[in-house]
Design a protein around this motif. Structure first.
Motif, short mmCIF file in Angstrom:
data_model
loop_
_atom_site.label_atom_id
_atom_site.label_comp_id
_atom_site.label_asym_id
_atom_site.label_seq_id
_atom_site.Cartn_x
_atom_site.Cartn_y
_atom_site.Cartn_z
N HIS A 243 0.83 -1.22 0.00
CA HIS A 243 0.00 0.00 0.00
C HIS A 243 0.85 1.26 0.00
N TYR B 203 -0.76 8.19 2.67
CA TYR B 203 -0.66 9.64 2.51
C TYR B 203 -0.85 10.33 3.85
N ALA C 35 -8.19 3.57 -6.55
CA ALA C 35 -6.91 4.24 -6.81
C ALA C 35 -6.06 3.42 -7.79
N SER D 109 -4.73 2.19 -0.66
CA SER D 109 -4.25 3.50 -0.21
C SER D 109 -4.70 3.74 1.22
#
Ligand code: CO
Length: 134
Positions: A79, A82, A123, A128
């Motif tokens: 993964h 963020y 994504a 993510s």
């Protein structure tokens, strides 16, 4: 939602000790944290590499999320995470933007951080994660 940066890249591994040694030897990584989370079936090592991080993930059993990933795909990229100021706000924004959320609410992830995951189909095939750094 505007992420601040990539917080870490998650890598599924067969052997956590060997993987830590590899990331130290090849890329000058430094072990930042190591944690075993029984209820998530994972042992993780956060490797600091310069200003960035790689999160190494080993399964505690075959019937765990990382165990199933390893059985299906073998070791490798798992993964991308963020950094965001506020996971709750990020989830609201992601849902409004049409993302499929795996975690509709923030939960406690590795190393005490608040996190949530977004389905890979939202994504382009990449699982993510958003991580609170606020
Ligand atoms: Co992660």
């Amino acid at each position: 939602m505007e992420a601040r940066a990539i917080h870490h890249v998650g890598v599924a591994v067969d052997d956590l000790d060997a993987a830590v040694a590899t990331y130290e030897r090849l890329f000058g990584g430094r072990l930042e944290h190591r944690e075993r989370v029984e209820e998530q079936g994972v042992e993780a090592a956060s490797m600091r590499i310069g200003d960035s991080r790689v999160e190494l993930l080993a399964a505690l059993g075959e019937d765990t999320p990382v165990g199933r990933f390893l059985a299906k795909r073998g070791p490798g990229m798992h993964h991308v995470a963020y950094a965001v100021d506020d996971v709750e706000a990020a989830l609201t924004s992601l849902a409004a933007a049409g993302a499929e959320l795996i975690d509709p609410r923030p939960r406690r992830g590795m190393f005490g951080l608040e996190v949530a995951f977004v389905h890979p189909e939202s994504a382009h095939g990449v699982l993510s994660e958003v991580v609170s750094v606020g």
